[in-house]
Design a protein around this motif. Sequence first.
Motif, PDB file in Angstrom:
ATOM      1  N   UNK A  45      29.223  43.674  47.733  1.00 23.78           N
ATOM      2  CA  UNK A  45      28.918  42.608  46.661  1.00 23.78           C
ATOM      3  C   UNK A  45      29.323  41.319  47.273  1.00 23.78           C
ATOM      4  N   UNK A  46      28.610  40.854  48.402  1.00 27.24           N
ATOM      5  CA  UNK A  46      29.353  39.726  49.273  1.00 27.24           C
ATOM      6  C   UNK A  46      29.073  38.492  48.422  1.00 27.24           C
ATOM      7  N   UNK A  47      28.189  38.215  47.415  1.00 29.26           N
ATOM      8  CA  UNK A  47      28.174  37.015  46.628  1.00 29.26           C
ATOM      9  C   UNK A  47      29.206  36.673  45.664  1.00 29.26           C
ATOM     10  N   UNK A  48      30.297  37.842  45.433  1.00 28.85           N
ATOM     11  CA  UNK A  48      31.352  37.619  44.605  1.00 28.85           C
ATOM     12  C   UNK A  48      32.159  36.486  45.473  1.00 28.85           C
ATOM     13  N   UNK A  49      32.419  36.501  46.821  1.00 27.70           N
ATOM     14  CA  UNK A  49      33.323  35.506  47.449  1.00 27.70           C
ATOM     15  C   UNK A  49      33.248  34.312  46.871  1.00 27.70           C
ATOM     16  N   UNK A  50      32.104  33.691  46.852  1.00 28.72           N
ATOM     17  CA  UNK A  50      32.075  32.362  46.474  1.00 28.72           C
ATOM     18  C   UNK A  50      31.840  31.952  45.001  1.00 28.72           C
ATOM     19  N   UNK A  51      31.993  32.970  44.135  1.00 29.92           N
ATOM     20  CA  UNK A  51      32.048  32.624  42.775  1.00 29.92           C
ATOM     21  C   UNK A  51      33.223  32.793  42.020  1.00 29.92           C
ATOM     22  N   UNK A  52      34.282  33.665  42.660  1.00 27.68           N
ATOM     23  CA  UNK A  52      35.433  33.854  42.366  1.00 27.68           C
ATOM     24  C   UNK A  52      36.642  33.510  42.940  1.00 27.68           C
ATOM     25  N   UNK A  53      37.706  33.415  42.509  1.00 26.65           N
ATOM     26  CA  UNK A  53      38.914  32.944  43.207  1.00 26.65           C
ATOM     27  C   UNK A  53      39.567  33.952  44.410  1.00 26.65           C
ATOM     28  N   UNK A  54      39.570  34.957  43.686  1.00 24.25           N
ATOM     29  CA  UNK A  54      40.053  36.326  44.559  1.00 24.25           C
ATOM     30  C   UNK A  54      39.906  37.553  43.816  1.00 24.25           C
ATOM     31  N   UNK A  55      40.622  38.540  44.553  1.00 18.84           N
ATOM     32  CA  UNK A  55      40.575  39.804  43.727  1.00 18.84           C
ATOM     33  C   UNK A  55      42.103  40.319  43.786  1.00 18.84           C
ATOM     34  N   UNK A  56      42.069  41.133  42.721  1.00 17.96           N
ATOM     35  CA  UNK A  56      43.483  42.012  42.759  1.00 17.96           C
ATOM     36  C   UNK A  56      42.826  43.437  43.087  1.00 17.96           C
ATOM     37  N   UNK A  57      43.863  44.214  43.660  1.00 20.75           N
ATOM     38  CA  UNK A  57      43.829  45.533  43.970  1.00 20.75           C
ATOM     39  C   UNK A  57      44.706  46.439  43.153  1.00 20.75           C
ATOM     40  N   UNK A  58      44.451  47.305  42.587  1.00 25.30           N
ATOM     41  CA  UNK A  58      45.394  48.248  41.797  1.00 25.30           C
ATOM     42  C   UNK A  58      45.293  49.718  42.203  1.00 25.30           C
TER      43      UNK A  58
END
Length: 360
Positions: free
Chosen positions: A328-341
């Motif tokens: 889901x590469x489009x998430x890169x430009x629409x959100x600040x970052x990712x958490x991984x739990x």
Amino acid sequence: MVPDSGLGLQEQGVFANGAPSRRTLSHSSKLHRLILLLAVGVLAALPAFAVNCTTQASFKPADRDALLAAGNSIADAVAVQNFDALQASLLPAVIGDWDSIRGVAQSAAPILKGGKAYWSDGYLLDATDLKAPEDTQFFCTNADSSVTMTVSLRSLPAGRYALLIADYEGAPLAGQLALILGADSNAGGKWKLGGMFVREGALDGHDGIWYWRHARELAAKKAVWSAWFSYDTARWLLLPVDFLSSPHLDKLNREQSQLGTNPSDTLPLTVSGAGADAGKIWRITAVHLDTTLHSPDLAVVYEGTGLTDPAASRAEATAVMSAFLKLHPELRENFHGLWAYAEKDGRRSFAIELAMHDIP
């Protein structure tokens, strides 16, 4: 068509501390919420004869003044982190929840910092005729009967309650504070604290209306995952509580459902490593909005492999995030970052947040 700017009741002048407020009510999703005396739920329709709601435009002067005094006293205590004053303000029924209340007050500091409280919405909730604690709905209609908000509270004891909502104008995070107050019959009906809720009103300088518009733009581009979580972000920012519903937020929910794909319905999702991680696979079991760092992040929860070395755990989490973004590469430009739990055997074993530009 852009979203309506009004998302619920808007009755200026009563709780605006002398200045009109643009605050409106809406239904929201989750975070920084404390469930104390009043646990929140989505309830079936209940008989309305035993309870009633008075909106702020119809407050009697004595009620208005008493509620403002109680709300200002609690807000001031939160602002200066005066925990002795907060503890002294509790309803007897929630004294045992002091540690949780204190935690919410502490979390409020960065969210409300730099702003001034404007009490913009208020509701008097009369449940004195209840015979026993029960799930209760209050139907709150504004002065011209054009909009009805629904306040849904679970296992509510008989009594008089109030919901007050403040915007912290000037705060970088546009902080929002909501208080549930109860009239203490053992203290002459004095209003005391039964619940406290705090949430950001803006992330990355954008409010809920902006994210709603952005969600529509993304939906038009068929960027379904980004649109879905932008709707979640809009809902999150529009109000600091989850127990209000309105026709306007029902509209947001309908729009979101019309995307056709709920990301949760695709889970669990299997992702594969690349490069040095080629051949490795992980199962992602949840994806959701995460504002822990007051940024518009997404979180992925995955089945970890039980690594105990911090460096190896970080490398694994980064590989999972990278593999997820490849899907889901489009998430890169629409959100600040990712958490991984990472979770192993039902227990969370590792967590990390990275900005999108730091994820390979």
